[in-house]
Design a protein around this motif. Structure first.
Motif, PDB file in Angstrom:
ATOM      1  N   PHE A  87     -28.049  35.327  31.771  1.00 54.22           N
ATOM      2  CA  PHE A  87     -28.432  34.245  32.678  1.00 54.22           C
ATOM      3  C   PHE A  87     -28.277  32.888  31.990  1.00 54.22           C
ATOM      4  CE2 PHE A  87     -31.626  31.324  34.398  1.00 54.22           C
ATOM      5  CZ  PHE A  87     -31.271  31.317  35.740  1.00 54.22           C
ATOM      6  N   LEU A  88     -28.747  32.791  30.751  1.00 53.19           N
ATOM      7  CA  LEU A  88     -28.630  31.527  30.011  1.00 53.19           C
ATOM      8  C   LEU A  88     -27.168  31.150  29.770  1.00 53.19           C
ATOM      9  CD1 LEU A  88     -31.510  31.676  27.365  1.00 53.19           C
ATOM     10  CD2 LEU A  88     -31.394  30.328  29.466  1.00 53.19           C
ATOM     11  N   LYS A  89     -26.341  32.154  29.488  1.00 51.09           N
ATOM     12  CA  LYS A  89     -24.910  31.889  29.287  1.00 51.09           C
ATOM     13  C   LYS A  89     -24.290  31.335  30.569  1.00 51.09           C
ATOM     14  CE  LYS A  89     -20.566  34.055  28.065  1.00 51.09           C
ATOM     15  NZ  LYS A  89     -19.811  35.281  28.126  1.00 51.09           N
ATOM     16  N   THR A  90     -24.606  31.955  31.693  1.00 51.92           N
ATOM     17  CA  THR A  90     -24.095  31.486  32.986  1.00 51.92           C
ATOM     18  C   THR A  90     -24.597  30.071  33.271  1.00 51.92           C
ATOM     19  OG1 THR A  90     -24.033  33.746  33.829  1.00 51.92           O
ATOM     20  CG2 THR A  90     -24.005  31.971  35.462  1.00 51.92           C
ATOM     21  N   LYS A  91     -25.859  29.835  32.990  1.00 57.21           N
ATOM     22  CA  LYS A  91     -26.451  28.514  33.208  1.00 57.21           C
ATOM     23  C   LYS A  91     -25.729  27.462  32.374  1.00 57.21           C
ATOM     24  CE  LYS A  91     -30.788  26.012  33.085  1.00 57.21           C
ATOM     25  NZ  LYS A  91     -31.598  25.484  32.039  1.00 57.21           N
ATOM     26  N   GLN A  92     -25.468  27.783  31.115  1.00 60.68           N
ATOM     27  CA  GLN A  92     -24.785  26.842  30.230  1.00 60.68           C
ATOM     28  C   GLN A  92     -23.361  26.568  30.718  1.00 60.68           C
ATOM     29  OE1 GLN A  92     -24.337  28.165  26.143  1.00 60.68           O
ATOM     30  NE2 GLN A  92     -24.518  26.065  25.415  1.00 60.68           N
ATOM     31  N   GLU A  93     -22.667  27.600  31.168  1.00 59.84           N
ATOM     32  CA  GLU A  93     -21.308  27.413  31.687  1.00 59.84           C
ATOM     33  C   GLU A  93     -21.318  26.502  32.915  1.00 59.84           C
ATOM     34  OE1 GLU A  93     -19.980  31.409  32.400  1.00 59.84           O
ATOM     35  OE2 GLU A  93     -19.598  31.793  30.279  1.00 59.84           O
ATOM     36  N   LEU A  94     -22.273  26.726  33.814  1.00 55.46           N
ATOM     37  CA  LEU A  94     -22.363  25.895  35.022  1.00 55.46           C
ATOM     38  C   LEU A  94     -22.749  24.459  34.663  1.00 55.46           C
ATOM     39  CD1 LEU A  94     -23.994  28.410  37.511  1.00 55.46           C
ATOM     40  CD2 LEU A  94     -21.637  27.577  37.512  1.00 55.46           C
ATOM     41  N   GLU A  95     -23.638  24.283  33.704  1.00 65.76           N
ATOM     42  CA  GLU A  95     -24.012  22.935  33.279  1.00 65.76           C
ATOM     43  C   GLU A  95     -22.819  22.200  32.681  1.00 65.76           C
ATOM     44  OE1 GLU A  95     -27.344  23.706  30.702  1.00 65.76           O
ATOM     45  OE2 GLU A  95     -28.782  23.577  32.363  1.00 65.76           O
ATOM     46  N   THR A  96     -21.976  22.912  31.950  1.00 72.85           N
ATOM     47  CA  THR A  96     -20.761  22.318  31.392  1.00 72.85           C
ATOM     48  C   THR A  96     -19.825  21.894  32.521  1.00 72.85           C
ATOM     49  OG1 THR A  96     -20.946  23.651  29.391  1.00 72.85           O
ATOM     50  CG2 THR A  96     -18.778  22.731  29.872  1.00 72.85           C
ATOM     51  N   GLN A  97     -19.688  22.742  33.536  1.00 73.50           N
ATOM     52  CA  GLN A  97     -18.844  22.394  34.687  1.00 73.50           C
ATOM     53  C   GLN A  97     -19.407  21.173  35.421  1.00 73.50           C
ATOM     54  OE1 GLN A  97     -18.111  25.759  37.268  1.00 73.50           O
ATOM     55  NE2 GLN A  97     -17.571  27.072  35.552  1.00 73.50           N
ATOM     56  N   ILE A  98     -20.720  21.121  35.587  1.00 74.22           N
ATOM     57  CA  ILE A  98     -21.356  19.980  36.253  1.00 74.22           C
ATOM     58  C   ILE A  98     -21.087  18.713  35.460  1.00 74.22           C
ATOM     59  CG2 ILE A  98     -23.615  18.923  36.735  1.00 74.22           C
ATOM     60  CD1 ILE A  98     -24.592  21.783  37.481  1.00 74.22           C
ATOM     61  N   ASP A  99     -21.282  18.779  34.155  1.00 73.45           N
ATOM     62  CA  ASP A  99     -21.056  17.620  33.295  1.00 73.45           C
ATOM     63  C   ASP A  99     -19.611  17.143  33.396  1.00 73.45           C
ATOM     64  OD1 ASP A  99     -22.035  15.759  31.271  1.00 73.45           O
ATOM     65  OD2 ASP A  99     -20.750  16.854  29.860  1.00 73.45           O
TER      66      ASP A  99
END
Length: 140
Positions: A87-99
């Motif tokens: 879950f944290l890995k997915t969250k980090q990937e999505l946050e990178t995409q958002i950024d």
């Protein structure tokens, strides 16, 4: 002779400094201001990323609950930790995409509006042109 070279060097340096200063003042750069909190709450693209994260979290949680009855407490703990890591890995990937999406939209808007600087609104007391809505539009 040595003194003449120094005088020439000083004159050249003064001339170069004058040109540099004249170039800096030739046009006043516009300053953009971005309300990141508004982008995060109003952007459909950000909502899409948040929905993806919620779906992933629900999938992981449902799978854990389904397996809970058929595995030992120790195995459940291991799977729970693994699910949390995923879950944290997915969250980090999505946050990178958002950024990345926000930065791209800021870059586009700042070029279109000929802005030399874009600052975050929470750091500004007054002034600047608010480009928040334009950034949200670019992110769609």
């Amino acid at each position: 002779m040595n003194r003449q070279i120094r005088i020439v060097l000083v004159l050249v340096l003064v001339f170069v400094a004058g040109l540099a200063l004249a170039g800096c003042n030739s046009g006043q750069a516009a300053i953009g201001v971005l309300d990141v909190n508004k982008v995060m709450s109003d952007s459909p693209k950000i909502k899409q990323f948040q929905d993806q994260l919620n779906v992933k979290g629900k999938e992981l949680s449902d799978q854990l609950e389904k397996d809970k009855a058929s595995i030992s407490a120790e195995e459940f703990q291991k799977r729970q930790e693994a699910a949390y890591g995923e879950f944290l890995k997915t969250k980090q990937e999505l946050e990178t995409q958002i950024d990345t999406n926000i930065k791209q939209a800021i870059e586009q808007v700042s070029q279109e509006k000929k802005m030399g600087v874009v600052l975050y609104k929470n750091s500004i007391a007054t002034g600047g042109t608010d480009i928040t809505d334009a950034v949200i539009q670019k992110m769609q």
